[in-house]
Design an enzyme around this catalytic site. Structure first.
Site, PDB file in Angstrom:
ATOM      1  N   ARG A  87       0.834  -1.213   0.000  1.00 53.66           N
ATOM      2  CA  ARG A  87       0.000   0.000   0.000  1.00 53.66           C
ATOM      3  C   ARG A  87       0.865   1.259   0.000  1.00 53.66           C
ATOM      4  O   ARG A  87       0.560   2.222  -0.701  1.00 53.66           O
ATOM      5  CB  ARG A  87      -0.942   0.004   1.208  1.00 53.66           C
ATOM      6  CG  ARG A  87      -2.039  -1.041   1.102  1.00 53.66           C
ATOM      7  CD  ARG A  87      -2.862  -1.117   2.367  1.00 53.66           C
ATOM      8  NE  ARG A  87      -1.986  -1.465   3.482  1.00 53.66           N
ATOM      9  CZ  ARG A  87      -2.275  -1.254   4.753  1.00 53.66           C
ATOM     10  NH1 ARG A  87      -3.417  -0.712   5.101  1.00 53.66           N
ATOM     11  NH2 ARG A  87      -1.425  -1.599   5.705  1.00 53.66           N
ATOM     12  N   ASN A 113      -6.120  -2.866   2.509  1.00 51.63           N
ATOM     13  CA  ASN A 113      -6.102  -4.319   2.619  1.00 51.63           C
ATOM     14  C   ASN A 113      -7.523  -4.837   2.766  1.00 51.63           C
ATOM     15  O   ASN A 113      -8.341  -4.229   3.460  1.00 51.63           O
ATOM     16  CB  ASN A 113      -5.297  -4.762   3.842  1.00 51.63           C
ATOM     17  CG  ASN A 113      -3.810  -4.597   3.655  1.00 51.63           C
ATOM     18  OD1 ASN A 113      -3.318  -4.416   2.550  1.00 51.63           O
ATOM     19  ND2 ASN A 113      -3.076  -4.651   4.750  1.00 51.63           N
TER      20      ASN A 113
END
Length: 87
Positions: A14, A32
């Site tokens: 990320r 996520n």
């Protein structure tokens, strides 16, 4: 909207996606999901969004192992000011 599957959680995916999206001038988020994938929403010029998708499909950061990337056109309901990591 993209969903990235493989070894993409716990490897800085990320964070590096945020860096790449910001470099491309995109807004949106990466988060996520419970199934082990990462959801990426990218907003901006179509050409830049395609560059981010190509980067995701190429494997993203070296620490990750991308198995597949699923994409779907999306019209966001929010006006994103930057690209963030969502938790």
């Amino acid at each position: 909207m993209a969903w990235v599957h493989g070894r993409v959680q716990g490897v800085g995916f990320r964070y590096t996606t945020q860096h790449e999206a910001t470099r491309l001038g995109l807004t949106g988020y990466a988060r996520n999901l419970d199934d082990g994938s990462v959801e990426v929403l990218a907003c901006g010029e179509a050409e830049q969004v395609e560059k981010l998708i190509a980067w995701l499909k190429a494997g993203g950061p070296r620490s990750a192992h991308v198995e597949k990337v699923l994409t779907e056109p999306h019209s966001p309901t929010e006006d994103y000011q930057d690209f963030r990591i969502r938790y």
